[in-house]
Design a protein around this motif. Structure first.
Motif, PDB file in Angstrom:
ATOM      1  N   ASN A 103       0.826  -1.205   0.000  1.00 28.46           N
ATOM      2  CA  ASN A 103       0.000   0.000   0.000  1.00 28.46           C
ATOM      3  C   ASN A 103       0.863   1.259   0.000  1.00 28.46           C
ATOM      4  OD1 ASN A 103      -2.297   1.556  -0.018  1.00 28.46           O
ATOM      5  ND2 ASN A 103      -3.126   0.744   1.878  1.00 28.46           N
ATOM      6  N   VAL A 104       1.972   1.225   0.708  1.00 23.59           N
ATOM      7  CA  VAL A 104       2.876   2.374   0.702  1.00 23.59           C
ATOM      8  C   VAL A 104       3.482   2.541  -0.696  1.00 23.59           C
ATOM      9  CG1 VAL A 104       5.006   3.350   1.646  1.00 23.59           C
ATOM     10  CG2 VAL A 104       3.409   2.161   3.155  1.00 23.59           C
ATOM     11  N   ALA A 117       2.129   1.662  -3.462  1.00 22.58           N
ATOM     12  CA  ALA A 117       1.065   2.154  -4.349  1.00 22.58           C
ATOM     13  C   ALA A 117       0.834   3.649  -4.198  1.00 22.58           C
ATOM     14  CB  ALA A 117      -0.229   1.394  -4.058  1.00 22.58           C
ATOM     15  N   HIS A 118       1.182   4.194  -3.038  1.00 25.16           N
ATOM     16  CA  HIS A 118       0.984   5.620  -2.782  1.00 25.16           C
ATOM     17  C   HIS A 118       2.257   6.445  -2.965  1.00 25.16           C
ATOM     18  CE1 HIS A 118      -2.850   4.343  -1.031  1.00 25.16           C
ATOM     19  NE2 HIS A 118      -3.223   5.609  -1.092  1.00 25.16           N
ATOM     20  N   LYS A 119       3.263   5.861  -3.575  1.00 30.40           N
ATOM     21  CA  LYS A 119       4.505   6.592  -3.793  1.00 30.40           C
ATOM     22  C   LYS A 119       4.229   7.839  -4.643  1.00 30.40           C
ATOM     23  CE  LYS A 119       8.996   6.369  -6.107  1.00 30.40           C
ATOM     24  NZ  LYS A 119       9.916   5.555  -6.948  1.00 30.40           N
ATOM     25  N   PRO A 120       4.566   9.024  -4.121  1.00 32.85           N
ATOM     26  CA  PRO A 120       4.322  10.252  -4.889  1.00 32.85           C
ATOM     27  C   PRO A 120       5.361  10.443  -5.991  1.00 32.85           C
ATOM     28  CG  PRO A 120       5.398  10.782  -2.834  1.00 32.85           C
ATOM     29  CD  PRO A 120       5.138   9.305  -2.797  1.00 32.85           C
ATOM     30  N   VAL A 121       4.946  11.076  -7.068  1.00 34.84           N
ATOM     31  CA  VAL A 121       5.879  11.362  -8.167  1.00 34.84           C
ATOM     32  C   VAL A 121       6.934  12.359  -7.692  1.00 34.84           C
ATOM     33  CG1 VAL A 121       6.110  12.271 -10.508  1.00 34.84           C
ATOM     34  CG2 VAL A 121       4.104  10.898  -9.893  1.00 34.84           C
ATOM     35  N   PHE A 122       6.469  13.375  -6.958  1.00 32.82           N
ATOM     36  CA  PHE A 122       7.380  14.375  -6.399  1.00 32.82           C
ATOM     37  C   PHE A 122       7.237  14.345  -4.874  1.00 32.82           C
ATOM     38  CE2 PHE A 122       5.953  15.985 -10.553  1.00 32.82           C
ATOM     39  CZ  PHE A 122       7.181  15.997 -11.217  1.00 32.82           C
ATOM     40  N   PRO A 123       8.097  13.606  -4.195  1.00 29.29           N
ATOM     41  CA  PRO A 123       7.970  13.421  -2.735  1.00 29.29           C
ATOM     42  C   PRO A 123       8.383  14.636  -1.916  1.00 29.29           C
ATOM     43  CG  PRO A 123       9.932  12.314  -3.530  1.00 29.29           C
ATOM     44  CD  PRO A 123       9.244  12.862  -4.749  1.00 29.29           C
ATOM     45  N   GLY A 124       7.502  15.615  -1.851  1.00 32.81           N
ATOM     46  CA  GLY A 124       7.747  16.783  -1.018  1.00 32.81           C
ATOM     47  C   GLY A 124       6.876  16.750   0.223  1.00 32.81           C
ATOM     48  N   ILE A 125       7.041  17.720   1.100  1.00 33.38           N
ATOM     49  CA  ILE A 125       6.276  17.769   2.345  1.00 33.38           C
ATOM     50  C   ILE A 125       4.766  17.794   2.096  1.00 33.38           C
ATOM     51  CG2 ILE A 125       5.770  19.139   4.405  1.00 33.38           C
ATOM     52  CD1 ILE A 125       8.364  17.676   4.647  1.00 33.38           C
ATOM     53  N   PRO A 126       4.243  18.635   1.191  1.00 27.97           N
ATOM     54  CA  PRO A 126       2.791  18.659   0.963  1.00 27.97           C
ATOM     55  C   PRO A 126       2.243  17.305   0.514  1.00 27.97           C
ATOM     56  CG  PRO A 126       3.814  20.605   0.019  1.00 27.97           C
ATOM     57  CD  PRO A 126       4.924  19.681   0.389  1.00 27.97           C
ATOM     58  N   MET A 150       9.019   5.018   3.956  1.00 27.11           N
ATOM     59  CA  MET A 150       9.241   5.111   2.509  1.00 27.11           C
ATOM     60  C   MET A 150      10.720   4.954   2.178  1.00 27.11           C
ATOM     61  SD  MET A 150       6.566   8.145   1.424  1.00 27.11           S
ATOM     62  CE  MET A 150       6.909   7.934  -0.322  1.00 27.11           C
ATOM     63  N   ASN A 151      11.567   5.494   3.023  1.00 24.11           N
ATOM     64  CA  ASN A 151      13.004   5.337   2.799  1.00 24.11           C
ATOM     65  C   ASN A 151      13.425   3.887   3.019  1.00 24.11           C
ATOM     66  OD1 ASN A 151      15.746   6.562   2.416  1.00 24.11           O
ATOM     67  ND2 ASN A 151      16.040   5.799   4.490  1.00 24.11           N
ATOM     68  N   GLN A 152      12.837   3.252   4.048  1.00 21.38           N
ATOM     69  CA  GLN A 152      13.147   1.848   4.324  1.00 21.38           C
ATOM     70  C   GLN A 152      12.775   0.964   3.136  1.00 21.38           C
ATOM     71  OE1 GLN A 152      10.386  -0.161   6.800  1.00 21.38           O
ATOM     72  NE2 GLN A 152      11.913  -1.528   7.729  1.00 21.38           N
ATOM     73  N   LEU A 153      11.673   1.307   2.471  1.00 22.02           N
ATOM     74  CA  LEU A 153      11.220   0.524   1.318  1.00 22.02           C
ATOM     75  C   LEU A 153      11.892   0.975   0.023  1.00 22.02           C
ATOM     76  CD1 LEU A 153       7.393   0.305   2.132  1.00 22.02           C
ATOM     77  CD2 LEU A 153       9.157  -1.422   2.506  1.00 22.02           C
ATOM     78  N   GLN A 154      12.905   1.842   0.165  1.00 21.74           N
ATOM     79  CA  GLN A 154      13.703   2.329  -0.972  1.00 21.74           C
ATOM     80  C   GLN A 154      12.843   3.069  -2.002  1.00 21.74           C
ATOM     81  OE1 GLN A 154      15.753  -1.270  -2.275  1.00 21.74           O
ATOM     82  NE2 GLN A 154      17.428  -0.866  -0.840  1.00 21.74           N
ATOM     83  N   LEU A 155      11.863   3.797  -1.501  1.00 20.72           N
ATOM     84  CA  LEU A 155      11.028   4.623  -2.372  1.00 20.72           C
ATOM     85  C   LEU A 155      11.564   6.045  -2.464  1.00 20.72           C
ATOM     86  CD1 LEU A 155       7.484   3.461  -1.157  1.00 20.72           C
ATOM     87  CD2 LEU A 155       8.867   2.570  -3.043  1.00 20.72           C
TER      88      LEU A 155
END
Length: 369
Positions: A234-235, A237-246, A266-271
């Motif tokens: 699920n994490v 699947a929710h990976k953002p294209v631009f991983p910013g704070i918002p 997300m970092n642990q899952l290498q996203l």
């Protein structure tokens, strides 16, 4: 007959040393030792003063032995950072919770414990397995306290304003208990609850046999909590294209976790790249989001305690009467339910004068996940 173990319990529950109690009582420290070792009992006026100082009714000191919590049987997250005074205060709250829980279970049928032993699995696999066994799928857990209660976990509050006190769990009479610091944010409290669930399903043998609680157990409980609240697929699947704070704020609201916990997962899952993760951590710290959560979620409350006290009110039994039957003051009941029940359940009003000596047994409480 006066129970000297209750004198010692009351003193440590308030975080007092023998020296302090002796000073306030106007006696020598050796006298306190004598009281607590049952060499001799305090005079009536001294007992009344002890009752006033330690805030326990005189009747409390004539009860049976209080169920105590041995240090190595509890899973305190920050045990090494805690003073003996804080530990004694927290453990004292736990002991009174056992008494309250016994009182409730004598009158209500609560859900039985349904926690598997997953000690042979890694934290990630244990979290996935438990989700599968409980039919949770990959979706977010909307209310973790309700889920725990539906599986027989008794959840109480640690109303202690100390950052060193996070949460702890313990087994008592084959029943799992979780104590949460309800002064913390809802997101952090949910993670604490999931962390303690990790201990209950992976470290039960160690807790029951009083084995030393290791830092590795704490790290693995954190890993379990992260995986349980934020399932891998699920994490991803929710990976953002631009991983910013918002973007991460929207995702963290979906999972019901803190911004920092989501970034870590997300970092642990290498996203995230290491550079992106470091940059996010810097921004989170600069904006003060490690101590004050952005767009915070509402605190979770206890369904069991709300239903119990609602039913008791209908029968004319308020918290003051519950406390009287336990030989404690109502503040003890309020502390154990602080933040877990609505303010409308607190003591006070005309109904509190309707004391009864017993409460009729009610049907099984149905707990909704």
């Amino acid at each position: 007959m006066l129970n000297p173990t209750r004198l010692e319990f009351a003193r440590t529950r308030r975080g007092w040393t023998k020296t302090r109690l002796a000073r306030e009582l106007g006696v020598q420290p050796r006298s306190i030792q004598g009281y607590e070792s049952n060499e001799y009992a305090p005079e009536q006026d001294k007992l009344e003063k002890i009752s006033e100082l330690l805030m326990f009714p005189i009747e409390f000191f004539y009860g049976g032995d209080v169920p105590l919590i041995a240090e190595n049987t509890a899973s305190f997250r920050s045990m090494s950072k805690m003073s003996a005074t804080l530990k004694n205060t927290a453990f004292g709250m736990g002991s009174i919770a056992f008494m309250l829980n016994d009182w409730i279970e004598a009158r209500f049928n609560l859900p039985e414990a349904d926690l598997p032993d997953l000690s042979d699995l890694s934290p990630e696999d244990a979290a996935a397995t438990l989700r599968r066994m409980w039919g949770l799928g990959e979706g977010p857990i909307r209310n973790l306290i309700h889920l725990l209660e539906s599986r027989g976990v008794r959840v109480y509050s640690l109303a202690i304003e100390a950052k060193e006190v996070d949460a702890f769990s313990v087994w008592h009479k084959n029943c799992p208990f979780v104590f949460l610091n309800t002064f913390k944010s809802a997101e952090h409290s949910r993670f604490d609850a999931a962390h303690e669930l990790g201990h209950l399903v992976r470290d039960r043998h160690s807790m029951l046999h009083g084995e030393v609680h290791s830092p590795e157990m704490e790290r693995e409980a954190n890993a379990f909590a992260s995986a349980f609240l934020m399932p891998r697929q699920n994490v991803i699947a929710h990976k953002p294209v631009f991983p910013g704070i918002p973007q991460l704020i929207n995702i963290k609201k979906y999972f019901g976790v803190s911004l920092a916990a989501l970034a870590y997962r997300m970092n642990q899952l290498q996203l995230l790249t290491e550079w992106t993760y470091r940059n996010l951590c810097i921004q989170i710290a600069k904006k003060g989001y490690r101590t004050k959560e952005p767009e915070p979620m509402l605190p979770e409350t206890s369904q069991v305690l709300a239903k119990v006290f609602s039913q008791l009110r209908q029968e004319g039994v308020g918290r003051v009467e519950v406390a009287r039957q336990l030989d404690v003051f109502v503040t003890e009941i309020d502390n154990l339910t602080f933040g877990l029940t609505l303010s409308g359940v607190t003591s006070g009003g005309v109904s509190e004068s309707k004391y009864t000596t017993s409460v009729s047994r009610v049907p099984l409480l149905q707990i909704v996940k």
